[in-house]
Design a protein around this motif. Structure first.
Motif, PDB file in Angstrom:
ATOM      1  N   LEU A   1      -0.336   3.408  -2.567  1.00  0.00           N
ATOM      2  CA  LEU A   1      -1.304   3.894  -1.595  1.00  0.00           C
ATOM      3  C   LEU A   1      -0.765   3.803  -0.166  1.00  0.00           C
ATOM      4  CD1 LEU A   1      -4.297   4.866  -1.507  1.00  0.00           C
ATOM      5  CD2 LEU A   1      -4.846   2.534  -0.806  1.00  0.00           C
ATOM      6  N   ALA A   2      -0.050   2.715   0.142  1.00  0.00           N
ATOM      7  CA  ALA A   2       0.439   2.512   1.505  1.00  0.00           C
ATOM      8  C   ALA A   2       1.454   3.590   1.882  1.00  0.00           C
ATOM      9  CB  ALA A   2       1.069   1.124   1.631  1.00  0.00           C
TER      10      ALA A   2
ATOM     11  N   ALA B   1       6.951  -0.216   2.087  1.00  0.00           N
ATOM     12  CA  ALA B   1       5.612  -0.234   1.461  1.00  0.00           C
ATOM     13  C   ALA B   1       5.825  -0.656   0.008  1.00  0.00           C
ATOM     14  CB  ALA B   1       4.953   1.132   1.567  1.00  0.00           C
TER      15      ALA B   1
ATOM     16  N   VAL C   1      15.702   0.888  -3.930  1.00  0.00           N
ATOM     17  CA  VAL C   1      16.444   0.476  -2.735  1.00  0.00           C
ATOM     18  C   VAL C   1      16.951  -0.934  -3.010  1.00  0.00           C
ATOM     19  CG1 VAL C   1      16.311  -0.002  -0.258  1.00  0.00           C
ATOM     20  CG2 VAL C   1      15.006   1.897  -1.237  1.00  0.00           C
TER      21      VAL C   1
ATOM     22  N   GLY D   1       8.666   3.084  -1.418  1.00  0.00           N
ATOM     23  CA  GLY D   1       7.443   2.852  -2.185  1.00  0.00           C
ATOM     24  C   GLY D   1       6.686   4.158  -2.380  1.00  0.00           C
ATOM     25  N   ALA D   2       5.808   4.175  -3.376  1.00  0.00           N
ATOM     26  CA  ALA D   2       4.979   5.367  -3.623  1.00  0.00           C
ATOM     27  C   ALA D   2       3.589   4.943  -4.060  1.00  0.00           C
ATOM     28  CB  ALA D   2       5.629   6.250  -4.683  1.00  0.00           C
TER      29      ALA D   2
ATOM     30  N   PRO E   1      -4.454  -7.517   0.756  1.00  0.00           N
ATOM     31  CA  PRO E   1      -4.094  -6.610  -0.347  1.00  0.00           C
ATOM     32  C   PRO E   1      -5.275  -5.787  -0.865  1.00  0.00           C
ATOM     33  CG  PRO E   1      -4.318  -8.852  -1.165  1.00  0.00           C
ATOM     34  CD  PRO E   1      -4.641  -8.905   0.297  1.00  0.00           C
ATOM     35  N   TYR E   2      -5.800  -4.956   0.006  1.00  0.00           N
ATOM     36  CA  TYR E   2      -6.951  -4.109  -0.342  1.00  0.00           C
ATOM     37  C   TYR E   2      -6.754  -2.704   0.227  1.00  0.00           C
ATOM     38  CZ  TYR E   2      -9.068  -8.649  -1.242  1.00  0.00           C
ATOM     39  OH  TYR E   2      -9.311  -9.906  -1.708  1.00  0.00           O
ATOM     40  N   VAL E   3      -7.601  -1.797  -0.232  1.00  0.00           N
ATOM     41  CA  VAL E   3      -7.474  -0.386   0.139  1.00  0.00           C
ATOM     42  C   VAL E   3      -7.766  -0.142   1.623  1.00  0.00           C
ATOM     43  CG1 VAL E   3      -8.495   1.902  -0.234  1.00  0.00           C
ATOM     44  CG2 VAL E   3      -7.957   0.439  -2.201  1.00  0.00           C
TER      45      VAL E   3
ATOM     46  N   LYS F   1      -5.238   2.846  -7.522  1.00  0.00           N
ATOM     47  CA  LYS F   1      -5.029   1.606  -8.269  1.00  0.00           C
ATOM     48  C   LYS F   1      -6.343   0.919  -8.678  1.00  0.00           C
ATOM     49  CE  LYS F   1      -1.353  -0.921  -7.290  1.00  0.00           C
ATOM     50  NZ  LYS F   1      -0.478  -2.002  -6.765  1.00  0.00           N
TER      51      LYS F   1
ATOM     52  N   THR G   1      11.285   5.690  -4.300  1.00  0.00           N
ATOM     53  CA  THR G   1      10.485   4.764  -5.093  1.00  0.00           C
ATOM     54  C   THR G   1      11.113   4.504  -6.451  1.00  0.00           C
ATOM     55  OG1 THR G   1       8.306   4.310  -6.027  1.00  0.00           O
ATOM     56  CG2 THR G   1       8.993   6.632  -5.991  1.00  0.00           C
ATOM     57  N   ARG G   2      10.970   3.255  -6.895  1.00  0.00           N
ATOM     58  CA  ARG G   2      11.600   2.944  -8.189  1.00  0.00           C
ATOM     59  C   ARG G   2      10.737   3.408  -9.351  1.00  0.00           C
ATOM     60  NH1 ARG G   2      11.915  -3.227  -7.446  1.00  0.00           N
ATOM     61  NH2 ARG G   2       9.725  -3.756  -7.365  1.00  0.00           N
ATOM     62  N   ASP G   3       9.463   3.762  -9.077  1.00  0.00           N
ATOM     63  CA  ASP G   3       8.629   4.270 -10.180  1.00  0.00           C
ATOM     64  C   ASP G   3       8.609   5.800 -10.157  1.00  0.00           C
ATOM     65  OD1 ASP G   3       6.925   4.829  -8.099  1.00  0.00           O
ATOM     66  OD2 ASP G   3       5.453   3.273  -8.596  1.00  0.00           O
TER      67      ASP G   3
ATOM     68  N   HIS H   1       0.338  -2.118 -11.717  1.00  0.00           N
ATOM     69  CA  HIS H   1       0.745  -0.727 -11.516  1.00  0.00           C
ATOM     70  C   HIS H   1       0.276   0.107 -12.699  1.00  0.00           C
ATOM     71  CE1 HIS H   1       4.036  -2.330  -8.738  1.00  0.00           C
ATOM     72  NE2 HIS H   1       3.215  -1.628  -8.003  1.00  0.00           N
TER      73      HIS H   1
ATOM     74  N   LYS I   1     -15.760  -4.462  -8.462  1.00  0.00           N
ATOM     75  CA  LYS I   1     -16.178  -3.558  -9.551  1.00  0.00           C
ATOM     76  C   LYS I   1     -16.601  -4.360 -10.790  1.00  0.00           C
ATOM     77  CE  LYS I   1     -12.286  -1.320  -9.455  1.00  0.00           C
ATOM     78  NZ  LYS I   1     -11.545  -2.150  -8.484  1.00  0.00           N
TER      79      LYS I   1
ATOM     80  N   ASP J   1       0.408  -4.075   0.628  1.00  0.00           N
ATOM     81  CA  ASP J   1       0.391  -5.399  -0.009  1.00  0.00           C
ATOM     82  C   ASP J   1       1.607  -6.253   0.349  1.00  0.00           C
ATOM     83  OD1 ASP J   1      -1.922  -4.570  -1.184  1.00  0.00           O
ATOM     84  OD2 ASP J   1      -1.277  -4.863  -3.259  1.00  0.00           O
TER      85      ASP J   1
HETATM   86  C1  LIG Z   1      -6.331  -3.821 -11.000  1.00  0.00           C
HETATM   87  C2  LIG Z   1      -6.501  -3.706  -9.492  1.00  0.00           C
HETATM   88  C3  LIG Z   1      -7.737  -3.311  -8.980  1.00  0.00           C
HETATM   89  C4  LIG Z   1      -7.915  -3.220  -7.593  1.00  0.00           C
HETATM   90  N1  LIG Z   1      -9.132  -2.847  -7.102  1.00  0.00           N
HETATM   91  C5  LIG Z   1      -9.317  -2.764  -5.766  1.00  0.00           C
HETATM   92  C6  LIG Z   1     -10.579  -2.369  -5.225  1.00  0.00           C
HETATM   93  O1  LIG Z   1     -11.530  -2.118  -5.951  1.00  0.00           O
HETATM   94  N2  LIG Z   1     -10.711  -2.279  -3.865  1.00  0.00           N
HETATM   95  C7  LIG Z   1      -9.670  -2.572  -3.018  1.00  0.00           C
HETATM   96  O2  LIG Z   1      -9.832  -2.482  -1.801  1.00  0.00           O
HETATM   97  N3  LIG Z   1      -8.456  -2.935  -3.498  1.00  0.00           N
HETATM   98  C8  LIG Z   1      -8.257  -3.032  -4.851  1.00  0.00           C
HETATM   99  N4  LIG Z   1      -7.022  -3.399  -5.336  1.00  0.00           N
HETATM  100  C9  LIG Z   1      -5.903  -3.592  -4.390  1.00  0.00           C
HETATM  101  C10 LIG Z   1      -5.282  -2.238  -3.938  1.00  0.00           C
HETATM  102  O3  LIG Z   1      -5.255  -1.346  -5.014  1.00  0.00           O
HETATM  103  C11 LIG Z   1      -3.871  -2.489  -3.393  1.00  0.00           C
HETATM  104  O4  LIG Z   1      -4.030  -3.250  -2.196  1.00  0.00           O
HETATM  105  C12 LIG Z   1      -3.060  -1.235  -3.061  1.00  0.00           C
HETATM  106  O5  LIG Z   1      -3.104  -0.277  -4.092  1.00  0.00           O
HETATM  107  C13 LIG Z   1      -1.600  -1.625  -2.777  1.00  0.00           C
HETATM  108  O6  LIG Z   1      -0.855  -0.500  -2.429  1.00  0.00           O
HETATM  109  P1  LIG Z   1       0.671  -0.621  -1.909  1.00  0.00           P
HETATM  110  O7  LIG Z   1       1.117   0.763  -1.670  1.00  0.00           O
HETATM  111  O8  LIG Z   1       0.757  -1.608  -0.805  1.00  0.00           O
HETATM  112  O9  LIG Z   1       1.478  -1.285  -3.126  1.00  0.00           O
HETATM  113  P2  LIG Z   1       1.867  -0.720  -4.568  1.00  0.00           P
HETATM  114  O10 LIG Z   1       0.818   0.168  -5.110  1.00  0.00           O
HETATM  115  O11 LIG Z   1       2.219  -1.936  -5.360  1.00  0.00           O
HETATM  116  O12 LIG Z   1       3.162   0.160  -4.332  1.00  0.00           O
HETATM  117  C14 LIG Z   1       4.436  -0.416  -4.150  1.00  0.00           C
HETATM  118  C15 LIG Z   1       5.463   0.663  -4.371  1.00  0.00           C
HETATM  119  O13 LIG Z   1       6.747   0.184  -3.957  1.00  0.00           O
HETATM  120  C16 LIG Z   1       7.715   0.568  -4.908  1.00  0.00           C
HETATM  121  N5  LIG Z   1       8.873  -0.341  -4.730  1.00  0.00           N
HETATM  122  C17 LIG Z   1       8.859  -1.697  -4.642  1.00  0.00           C
HETATM  123  N6  LIG Z   1      10.095  -2.173  -4.425  1.00  0.00           N
HETATM  124  C18 LIG Z   1      10.922  -1.102  -4.354  1.00  0.00           C
HETATM  125  C19 LIG Z   1      12.325  -0.939  -4.141  1.00  0.00           C
HETATM  126  N7  LIG Z   1      13.142  -1.983  -3.920  1.00  0.00           N
HETATM  127  N8  LIG Z   1      12.837   0.308  -4.150  1.00  0.00           N
HETATM  128  C20 LIG Z   1      12.035   1.374  -4.352  1.00  0.00           C
HETATM  129  N9  LIG Z   1      10.698   1.288  -4.544  1.00  0.00           N
HETATM  130  C21 LIG Z   1      10.147   0.062  -4.544  1.00  0.00           C
HETATM  131  C22 LIG Z   1       6.970   0.475  -6.243  1.00  0.00           C
HETATM  132  O14 LIG Z   1       7.608   1.214  -7.239  1.00  0.00           O
HETATM  133  C23 LIG Z   1       5.617   1.078  -5.831  1.00  0.00           C
HETATM  134  O15 LIG Z   1       5.672   2.490  -5.868  1.00  0.00           O
HETATM  135  C24 LIG Z   1      -6.826  -3.521  -6.722  1.00  0.00           C
HETATM  136  C25 LIG Z   1      -5.585  -3.934  -7.243  1.00  0.00           C
HETATM  137  C26 LIG Z   1      -5.430  -4.032  -8.627  1.00  0.00           C
HETATM  138  C27 LIG Z   1      -4.107  -4.480  -9.186  1.00  0.00           C
END
Ligand SMILES: Cc1cc2nc3c(=O)[nH]c(=O)nc-3n(C[C@H](O)[C@H](O)[C@H](O)COP(=O)(O)OP(=O)(O)OC[C@H]3O[C@@H](n4cnc5c(N)ncnc54)[C@H](O)[C@@H]3O)c2cc1C
Length: 397
Positions: free
Chosen positions: A8-9, A106, A77, A5-6, A299-301, A39, A30-32, A129, A332, A286
């Motif tokens: 925030l986590a 992640a 992956v 993953g790439a 699912p928050y920051v 985000k 990461t697939r992206d 995304h 927001k 998330d």
């Molecule tokens: C529009 C929006 C607004 C938001 N606003 C807020 C806010 O104001 N405050 C707050 O606290 N939270 C907010 N959130 C939630 C917060 O942004 C998320 O909880 C957080 O960004 C999730 O991060 P993550 O790294 O867990 O997941 P993601 O950002 O979804 O990253 C997942 C990564 O995994 C990669 N991946 C998945 N499967 C594979 C695989 N099989 N092989 C390789 N790579 C893979 C993807 O390409 C991606 O890079 C918001 C969410 C959204 C959608």
């Protein structure tokens, strides 16, 4: 160490790890594209006239160089063999095996897709995304100018947190916004009804049109009329729109974990040290369902920042239990700024307004009190949002 993953986590885990260990080889798959962006900015970018490219704060290659890691972008992956500690990855149609000693999942979450009939059902977008936002932004900005300069109309499906944020943002940017939700008010699962009502009125004042107690059943291309699509609601009424955004919620991406035989429920199950059911395999963000949060997904920051710090300590040799503090979320919706510290969904209790804020025109405060009289959550609106620290101190996590 391999991190999948790439978002925030993933990136926050790498950052925290590098503070503790500058030498351990880290590979991020990461697939992206891997570019770093916040985000939360996706749901307030239209109002601020920020294009998708402007949301990227650091390019992936720069992140990788600064943090001294190997980046495998546009690489998926496809499977994990926890017994032999090997991943299979796919890049450009080629498969390859990748050994790991420690693995961090992640993988984030996926937007829930509601079943929809009609020849335009595929035109419905969701934004989770940066690339989703790129598509949505491109669709809206490519719409031809309407006769008489009438605004384009966006139909938002879902009046939860993300739906309301987009409704506020799009309305502020000059779009005509219609929102459809089966509930009777905005963010019904999160807010006391009085605050939901204030938010309803605040967004209505921006021009948002609500459709409560109904769902969208079909979406067709409009043969005639002023807009591109026509949605039929469950009460038989029609709503025309030029673009449709679905914001009905997210589901943790557990596909890879399930395939690998890891224990999953609503997310990948992790213990207090963020380890999954397989030794040496961890998860956060998330995609995770945390023992430290009473079995919830978060699912928050802020949960990610806390989880990444604890995980980095564990991965670098100091096993550390994750203890979540109280983590209020700032919603927001500038039409009515709201800060929410939601009680655990299993907690029985009642919402009451703080009498000191009754009758105030510029904001209010509500506390959630459980059966024993303990404050277990709160909601602040308007100017009261600045009191988040003092309300957090008075609330049991
Ligand atoms: C529009 C929006 C607004 C938001 N606003 C807020 C806010 O104001 N405050 C707050 O606290 N939270 C907010 N959130 C939630 C917060 O942004 C998320 O909880 C957080 O960004 C999730 O991060 P993550 O790294 O867990 O997941 P993601 O950002 O979804 O990253 C997942 C990564 O995994 C990669 N991946 C998945 N499967 C594979 C695989 N099989 N092989 C390789 N790579 C893979 C993807 O390409 C991606 O890079 C918001 C969410 C959204 C959608």
């Amino acid at each position: 160490m391999v991190i999948v993953g790439a978002g925030l986590a993933a990136w926050t885990t790498v950052r925290e790890l590098r503070k503790l260990d500058s030498a351990v080889p880290i590979q991020l798959v990461t697939r992206d594209h891997g570019d770093f962006y916040a985000k939360p900015t996706l749901s307030n970018a239209f109002g601020q006239k920020r294009s998708p490219d402007h949301l990227v704060t650091t390019a992936a290659a720069t992140m990788a160089q600064n943090l001294g890691i190997t980046l495998c972008a546009h690489t998926t992956v496809t499977s994990i063999d926890a017994a032999t500690q090997t991943l299979t990855v796919e890049h450009g149609g080629k498969k390859e095996d990748l050994p790991y000693r420690q693995l961090v999942l992640a993988t984030g979450a996926n937007p829930i897709r509601i079943p929809m009939r009609g020849d335009a059902a595929q035109a419905i977008q969701s934004v989770n995304h940066l690339d989703d936002f790129r598509r949505f932004h491109a669709e809206l900005t490519a719409l031809p100018v309407r006769v008489g300069g009438q605004p384009h109309r966006v139909l938002v499906i879902g009046a939860g947190l993300i739906g309301c944020e987009f409704a506020n943002d799009l309305a502020q940017a000059g779009y005509a916004v219609h929102v459809v939700d089966p509930a009777s008010g905005p963010m019904a699962a999160l807010l006391p009804p009085a605050v939901g009502e204030q938010l309803r009125r605040a967004l209505e004042a921006l021009g948002v049109v609500w459709h409560w107690g109904v769902t969208v059943q079909t979406l067709q291309g409009a043969a005639t009329g002023a807009h591109r699509y026509v949605g039929t609601l469950s009460d038989g009424t029609s709503v025309e729109a030029d673009a449709v955004l679905s914001a009905v919620g997210l589901r943790a991406d557990t596909a890879l974990a399930i395939l690998a035989g890891l224990s999953c429920d609503r997310g990948v199950l992790v213990d207090a040290q963020l380890q999954t059911s397989a030794p040496g395999v961890y998860a956060l963000g998330d995609c995770a369902q945390y023992a430290s949060a009473g079995g919830r997904t978060l699912p928050y920051v802020m949960p990610i920042m806390n989880a990444a710090r604890a995980l980095a300590a564990t991965l670098s040799g100091t096993p550390t239990d994750l203890v979540f503090p109280l983590m209020p979320v700032a919603i927001k919706t500038p039409a009515l700024p709201i800060t929410v510290a939601a009680p655990h969904p299993d907690t029985q209790g009642v919402w009451t307004q703080d009498p000191a804020t009754e009758g105030l025109l510029d904001g209010g405060a509500w506390r959630f009190v459980d059966a024993d009289g303990a404050q277990r959550g709160f909601v602040l609106t308007g100017k009261q949002c600045s009191k988040r620290m003092e309300w957090s101190k008075a609330t049991a996590p």
